[in-house]
Design an enzyme around this catalytic site. Structure first.
Site, PDB file in Angstrom:
ATOM      1  CG  MET A  93      -2.143  -0.798   1.160  1.00 42.62           C
ATOM      2  SD  MET A  93      -3.147  -0.628   2.659  1.00 42.62           S
ATOM      3  CE  MET A  93      -2.298  -1.705   3.782  1.00 42.62           C
ATOM      4  CB  ALA A  94       1.414   3.852  -2.561  1.00 43.97           C
TER       5      ALA A  94
ATOM      6  CD  GLN B 277       3.106  -3.837  -6.073  1.00 41.48           C
ATOM      7  OE1 GLN B 277       2.951  -2.675  -5.715  1.00 41.48           O
ATOM      8  NE2 GLN B 277       2.089  -4.637  -6.339  1.00 41.48           N
TER       9      GLN B 277
ATOM     10  CB  CYS C 141      -1.217   0.757  -9.352  1.00 46.05           C
ATOM     11  SG  CYS C 141      -1.530   2.440  -8.772  1.00 46.05           S
TER      12      CYS C 141
ATOM     13  N   GLY D  58      -8.985  -8.540  -1.709  1.00 42.09           N
ATOM     14  CA  GLY D  58     -10.128  -7.655  -1.914  1.00 42.09           C
ATOM     15  C   GLY D  58     -11.203  -7.828  -0.876  1.00 42.09           C
TER      16      GLY D  58
END
Ligand SMILES: Cc1cc2nc3c(=O)[nH]c(=O)nc-3n(C[C@H](O)[C@H](O)[C@H](O)COP(=O)(O)O)c2cc1C
Length: 325
Positions: free
Chosen positions: A15-16, A68, A101, A203
């Site tokens: 998660m950025a 990632q 993304c 998800g």
């Protein structure tokens, strides 16, 4: 891959701006089997950008990490994969390639989920990275590009497998959906039918029970949790127990949430240069819904050092004590 997904695993998602060293350390402590770095730009690494390189720092006690990368140029991706493998050595559990993304600034350059529109290029990237490194190479993808172009994840995953991917991770929303609607877990099941490599389901897992449901409904080999872990590392302890058929630990008390936020702040401030800005967001997730949270929000937004956070947490603890009395 046997070593990585040989048994069912619980993974903290990339998660950025969120899956920093502190969140990773706390989720691992609560039972996550592996945590991923946020997406790292292959191009940024190729410029020896220190800010980009810093994203590869390990969390305290983190023996293995999933890294990632994102980009679209096979040669750059491969050469930076080599650099990452050389830097992290045995600590590198796998290299994941971001093909999911949907952010405009990523997709407009042909990176992230834009690669789902160009499977030939995606194949070249996976082949190049796979040929360059010895660690497992995985691909994180969406259900497809858009409702209009339809679900492509099963055929796309097959092509990634043929290109050499060791596992795929599937988030059951189209890229153009961003985070709207619900993630379709049937897509994960269809990908599972389409390939023989491990499939990681992702998800909308917001509880231990949901992790069990995803495993049972899709047959996936691992589950990956993103938003469910924001301000909530305990989700891994809950999922671990639920998956093992054991009693699920109680949800944390207000005091436990504040104390976890405090630890998060301490870990982050020790390891990150822009820790305070990042920590504001984490802190708000931890305290959301607690008595006094609305007042705390404004104060958290002004915190610029560890002591500032401690003061807000102390005030919240007072409020919680008075509320309980
Ligand atoms: C704030 C945020 C940042 C994210 N950054 C990345 C990223 O760097 N790489 C990636 O593959 N996915 C990223 N994602 C997507 C998540 O990894 C995950 O696929 C998605 O949130 C669905 O899982 P969830 O329902 O458990 O949140 C991000 C999601 C959020 C909410």
């Amino acid at each position: 891959m046997e070593g990585l997904f040989g048994r069912f695993q619980l993974l903290l998602a990339p998660m950025a701006g969120v899956s920093d060293v502190a969140l990773r350390a706390l989720c691992l402590e609560q039972g996550a089997d592996l945590a991923y770095t946020e997406m790292v730009s292959a191009k940024g690494l190729s410029y020896a950008n220190e800010k980009t390189r810093h994203l590869l720092a390990l969390a305290p006690g983190e023996e293995r990490v999933g890294v990632q990368i994102f980009g679209h140029d096979p040669d750059t991706m491969a050469s930076q994969a080599v650099w990452i493998e050389a830097s992290l050595g045995d600590a590198l559990a796998c290299l994941d390639i971001n093909m999911g993304c949907p952010a405009r600034k990523i997709v407009s350059k042909g990176d992230g989920s834009a690669l789902m529109k160009d499977p030939d290029l995606a194949v070249r990237i996976v082949s190049a990275v796979k040929a360059a490194v010895s660690c497992p190479v995985t691909v994180k993808m969406r259900r497809g590009w858009s409702e209009e172009t339809g679900e492509s994840a099963p055929s796309f995953a097959r092509r990634m497998e043929q290109a050499g991917a060791d596992a795929v991770c599937v988030h059951g929303r189209f890229a153009t959906q961003l985070y709207r609607g619900v993630a379709l877990w049937e897509t994960i099941a269809r990908v599972k039918d389409a390939v023989s490599i491990p499939v990681i389901g992702n998800g909308d897992i917001a509880s231990g029970a949901a992790a069990v449901r995803m495993r049972d409904e899709t047959g996936c080999d691992a589950v990956m949790i993103a938003r469910g872990a924001q301000g909530n590392p305990w989700i891994f302890a809950q999922a671990k127990a639920a998956l093992a058929g054991m009693p699920v630990p109680e949800t944390p008390s207000a005091v436990e949430r504040i104390e976890m936020a405090r630890r998060h702040a301490r870990l982050l401030c020790t390891h990150e240069s822009r820790a305070a800005v990042r920590m504001r967001k984490h802190a708000m997730w931890y305290v959301s819904g607690l008595p006094g949270a609305a007042t705390a929000r404004g104060k958290l937004n002004q915190c610029s050092a560890l002591e500032d956070f401690d003061r807000v947490f102390d005030a919240l603890l007072d409020k919680v004590d008075r509320h309980a009395a």
